[in-house]
Design a protein around this motif. Structure first.
Motif: not given
Length: 288
Positions: A240, A244-245, A260-261, A264, A268
């Motif tokens: 993740w 995220e990067s 996106g959230d 992620l 996780k």
């Protein structure tokens, strides 16, 4: 502190009737030595009394009561740790967390996990069995010798053993593959067996993951993996962070039409085996 309604339902078989005239929570009996800890929020809710070393739960509508010893209200978490968390232990290691909010006690047990020549897993040098937890010492827990604690540990171990075993199998099989790749000798029978087991574990996880992730999300992850090389079993953890990067730098979520959230959070929540399965499925093939 607790989800009292959930506690009631999980222990309802141990409840017993109380005076039917006291079904109204406002007139619930003041048990000897007990004080009101939590009043009911509605007609279906639970009333809780604190009796010092136990709680008394009342279900006014049902006219039943339930006594729960505080020392029995134990939460147990078991996991195989495969990434560095600043512990003085070699990876991977087994971690067992015990927490009792009611008594204010908590403790942690850890042991390094290894794999012998027969493919058997050991924790702290002791063979691991799916039906029986490893021998653990809990000197700081007042309830460590209780039968209820032993039963809770047994149940939690049986519930967790398969995931722990699968994560460990992927870890050690990956190490074997890395060693074989480095030296490139012919695979012996044992190594071939481990490779076949590894492939089957990954295949099953990939089938499940294909239903959890949308096609655009998988395309996004594949794009991220094109620029990453995993050099060891340990480096496969934390996918993740790489995603995220790229979301921050290149807005890949917009490019692929992905939340996106949410993606992620999905990443996780993955276990080690699931992360390896995603990496195996979506990483580009490198010619050697």
């Amino acid at each position: 502190m607790y989800d009292w309604n959930a506690l009631w339902h999980s222990h309802a078989s141990l409840s017993r009737p109380f005076d039917a005239s006291l079904k109204n929570s406002d007139s619930a009996p003041a048990f000897a030595g007990a004080t009101l800890y939590r009043a009911a929020q509605d007609e279906q809710d639970i009333v809780v009394y604190d009796g010092g070393d136990h709680f008394v739960l009342l279900h006014p509508q049902q006219g039943r009561q339930l006594h729960l010893a505080k020392r029995d209200l134990v939460d147990i978490g078991i996991r195989l740790v495969t990434s560095d968390e600043n512990q003085a232990l070699a990876l991977p290691y087994l971690e067992v967390l015990v927490d009792n909010l009611a008594t204010g006690e908590a403790a942690c047990w850890r042991a390094e996990v290894s794999c012998n020549d027969d493919g058997e897993l050991l924790a702290g040098g002791e063979l691991l069995h799916p039906e029986q937890p490893p021998h653990m010492q809990w000197p700081t827990l007042s309830f460590a010798g209780d039968a209820a604690f032993a039963a809770a540990m047994q149940q939690q171990w049986q519930d967790s053993a398969e995931e722990v075993t699968m994560d460990a199998a992927v870890w050690f099989n990956t190490e074997v593959l890395e060693q074989q790749h480095a030296t490139l000798p012919p695979l012996d029978a044992r190594s071939q067996q481990m490779c076949e087991r590894y492939a089957e574990i990954i295949r099953r996880e990939q089938a499940a993951l294909s239903r959890q992730f949308s096609d655009p999300a998988l395309m996004l992850i594949a794009e991220v993996l094109r620029d990453i090389q995993f050099d060891s079993a340990e480096s496969c953890r934390g996918l993740w962070l790489a995603v995220e990067s790229r979301l921050l730098q290149d807005e890949l979520d917009r490019k692929h039409g992905v939340d996106g959230d949410a993606l992620l959070q999905q990443l996780k929540n993955l276990g080690y085996t699931q992360e390896v399965a995603l990496i195996e499925a979506l990483s580009p093939v490198i010619d050697v």
